[in-house]
Design a protein around this motif. Structure first.
Motif, mmCIF file in Angstrom:
data_model
loop_
_atom_site.group_PDB
_atom_site.id
_atom_site.type_symbol
_atom_site.label_atom_id
_atom_site.label_comp_id
_atom_site.label_asym_id
_atom_site.label_seq_id
_atom_site.Cartn_x
_atom_site.Cartn_y
_atom_site.Cartn_z
ATOM 1 N N VAL A 152 0.839 -1.206 0.000
ATOM 2 C CA VAL A 152 0.000 0.000 0.000
ATOM 3 C C VAL A 152 0.871 1.252 0.000
ATOM 4 N N ASN A 153 1.947 1.265 0.786
ATOM 5 C CA ASN A 153 2.794 2.466 0.814
ATOM 6 C C ASN A 153 3.443 2.730 -0.544
ATOM 7 N N ASN A 154 3.768 1.658 -1.278
ATOM 8 C CA ASN A 154 4.298 1.855 -2.639
ATOM 9 C C ASN A 154 3.255 2.499 -3.537
ATOM 10 N N ILE A 155 2.000 2.048 -3.384
ATOM 11 C CA ILE A 155 0.915 2.633 -4.198
ATOM 12 C C ILE A 155 0.673 4.087 -3.781
ATOM 13 N N VAL B 124 -9.618 1.799 -1.406
ATOM 14 C CA VAL B 124 -10.765 0.909 -1.212
ATOM 15 C C VAL B 124 -10.187 -0.498 -1.176
ATOM 16 N N MET B 125 -10.391 -1.225 -0.084
ATOM 17 C CA MET B 125 -9.711 -2.524 0.012
ATOM 18 C C MET B 125 -10.654 -3.657 0.416
ATOM 19 N N ARG B 126 -10.581 -4.743 -0.338
ATOM 20 C CA ARG B 126 -11.177 -6.030 0.079
ATOM 21 C C ARG B 126 -10.030 -6.960 0.440
ATOM 22 N N HIS B 127 -10.151 -7.608 1.597
ATOM 23 C CA HIS B 127 -9.041 -8.443 2.086
ATOM 24 C C HIS B 127 -9.615 -9.650 2.841
ATOM 25 N N PRO B 128 -8.987 -10.814 2.759
ATOM 26 C CA PRO B 128 -9.534 -11.993 3.456
ATOM 27 C C PRO B 128 -9.407 -11.934 4.978
ATOM 28 N N ASN B 129 -8.561 -11.058 5.520
ATOM 29 C CA ASN B 129 -8.328 -11.069 6.975
ATOM 30 C C ASN B 129 -9.222 -10.075 7.708
ATOM 31 N N PRO B 130 -10.000 -10.541 8.720
ATOM 32 C CA PRO B 130 -10.796 -9.624 9.531
ATOM 33 C C PRO B 130 -9.886 -8.566 10.172
ATOM 34 N N GLY B 131 -10.294 -7.302 10.112
ATOM 35 C CA GLY B 131 -9.501 -6.229 10.731
ATOM 36 C C GLY B 131 -8.477 -5.609 9.803
ATOM 37 N N ALA B 132 -8.355 -6.117 8.574
ATOM 38 C CA ALA B 132 -7.306 -5.616 7.664
ATOM 39 C C ALA B 132 -7.504 -4.130 7.340
ATOM 40 N N ALA B 133 -8.746 -3.687 7.161
ATOM 41 C CA ALA B 133 -8.982 -2.285 6.788
ATOM 42 C C ALA B 133 -8.618 -1.351 7.943
ATOM 43 N N LYS B 134 -8.984 -1.745 9.164
ATOM 44 C CA LYS B 134 -8.651 -0.911 10.334
ATOM 45 C C LYS B 134 -7.132 -0.868 10.511
ATOM 46 N N PHE B 135 -6.504 -2.013 10.384
ATOM 47 C CA PHE B 135 -5.040 -2.114 10.486
ATOM 48 C C PHE B 135 -4.386 -1.134 9.514
ATOM 49 N N SER C 172 -5.798 1.517 8.046
ATOM 50 C CA SER C 172 -6.173 2.920 8.310
ATOM 51 C C SER C 172 -5.302 3.541 9.401
ATOM 52 N N GLU C 173 -4.758 2.692 10.279
ATOM 53 C CA GLU C 173 -3.920 3.208 11.371
ATOM 54 C C GLU C 173 -2.461 3.353 10.947
ATOM 55 N N ARG C 174 -2.136 2.915 9.727
ATOM 56 C CA ARG C 174 -0.728 2.885 9.340
ATOM 57 C C ARG C 174 -0.385 3.640 8.064
ATOM 58 N N VAL C 175 -1.380 4.062 7.305
ATOM 59 C CA VAL C 175 -1.060 4.742 6.043
ATOM 60 C C VAL C 175 -1.732 6.115 6.000
ATOM 61 N N ASP C 176 -1.156 6.995 5.181
ATOM 62 C CA ASP C 176 -1.644 8.371 5.088
ATOM 63 C C ASP C 176 -2.642 8.470 3.925
ATOM 64 N N ALA C 177 -3.804 7.848 4.108
ATOM 65 C CA ALA C 177 -4.866 7.904 3.086
ATOM 66 C C ALA C 177 -6.170 7.525 3.763
ATOM 67 N N ARG C 178 -7.284 7.970 3.187
ATOM 68 C CA ARG C 178 -8.588 7.523 3.682
ATOM 69 C C ARG C 178 -8.775 6.070 3.255
ATOM 70 N N VAL C 179 -9.336 5.248 4.141
ATOM 71 C CA VAL C 179 -9.504 3.819 3.833
ATOM 72 C C VAL C 179 -10.996 3.457 3.876
#
Ligand code: CP
Length: 310
Positions: A95-98, A107-118, A120-127
């Motif tokens: 994500v940081n490369n992007i 906008v992210m779909r991910h198989p792991n529960p909590g991935a979007a919150k994780f 949102s707390e680590r990158v400088d973009a709206r999630v």
């Protein structure tokens, strides 16, 4: 201008009722736009959005892409299957490369529960969470409640039953939060093995008999059996599941009132719902898909208004 109480949409759990009503009011305006001959507004000409899909999707992915295009945002699309994730790159590095290519929103779909919150707390973009494993699918719940409001005039006071594989469903959890915040009563219905033990703590009713559940409700949201998430057998066979929990025209016609039938898709015709029910005038399945674009435009627009422009 009214605005959301959150900077990211990671779930319905942390939205207020005001947030949801604001999204609906904004979606009403965008629904009018997408029914015009020119279906586009220039609102987000200076915004770039990355759609990151680490799991398969048809509706959600296309709906987000269309919503972004209708708002005139620039978009980039990423699919895990054809990316360097396959070479061992981490989520944050990917994500940081992007984001270093000047992306404002993810906008992210991910198989792991909590991935979007994780994220949102680590990158400088709206999630925006487009579905995180068995956890939440907030924009699906928003478009579902928006579609109930459109068909029945209001969500408050309505009785909604969610039928099927509640245990593995992110749609169920987000719908429960959303419907309850809007004042609806919620019931879940399915075999004991597919209803999580903690469900009572969420304040929902539980019914194992489909006929009784349908007699109770104004709206039935039929869910797919998520075989891809089932590591063991939860019922003897799909045929037996279908005989007990499949919604048929005979059952629908036997009820004392005309209920609204919903399905988030993808449908397994002949398993949780028969074709004549899915294609009947009581079903609002394609309205849900149409409303998804307006609702996602609203979410993107409201979150983008919180981005500080240099
Ligand atoms: N309803 C839904 O999330 O569908 P997709 O998996 O096709 O996006």
């Amino acid at each position: 201008m009214d605005n959301l109480s959150v900077d990211h949409l990671t779930g319905i759990k942390n939205l207020t009722e005001n947030d949801i009503q604001l999204i609906f009011k904004t979606a009403d305006a965008f629904k009018e736009v997408i029914n015009r001959p020119i279906k586009k507004v220039p609102s987000l000409r200076d915004i770039t959005i990355a759609n990151l899909f680490f799991e398969n999707s048809t509706r959600t992915r296309l709906s987000f892409e269309l919503a972004e295009k209708r708002l005139s945002a620039d978009t980039v699309n990423f699919s895990a299957a054809s990316s360097s994730v396959k070479k061992g790159e981490t989520l944050i590095d990917t994500v940081n490369n992007i984001l270093s290519m000047k992306v404002d929103m993810v906008v992210m779909r991910h198989p792991n529960p909590g991935a979007a919150k994780f994220l949102s707390e680590r990158v400088d973009a709206r999630v925006i969470n487009a579905g995180d494993g068995t956890h939440e699918h907030p924009t699906q719940a928003l478009l579902d409640s928006y579609s109930i409001r459109e068909r029945l005039g209001d969500v408050s006071g309505k009785k909604v039953v969610i039928v099927g594989d509640i245990l593995h469903s992110r749609v169920a959890l987000s719908n429960i939060y959303c419907l309850q915040k809007l004042g609806a009563e919620v019931m879940v219905c399915g075999p004991t093995t597919l209803i999580p033990k903690y469900i009572g703590e969420l304040g929902v009713k539980v019914e194992h008999n489909l006929q009784k559940a349908l007699e109770w409700c104004d709206v039935a949201n039929m869910l797919r059996i998520q075989l891809e998430r089932q590591d063991i057998k939860y019922f003897p066979s799909l045929r037996e599941y279908s005989m007990q929990y499949g919604l048929t025209k005979d059952i629908l016609d036997s009820l004392s009132k005309k209920i609204v039938v919903m399905h988030p898709g993808p449908i397994n015709r002949g398993v949780e719902i028969t074709s004549d029910v899915a294609d009947s005038e009581q079903a609002i399945i394609l309205d849900q898909v149409e409303n998804g674009v307006a609702v996602r435009m609203a979410v993107i627009y409201l979150l983008a208004s919180k981005i500080k422009r240099q």
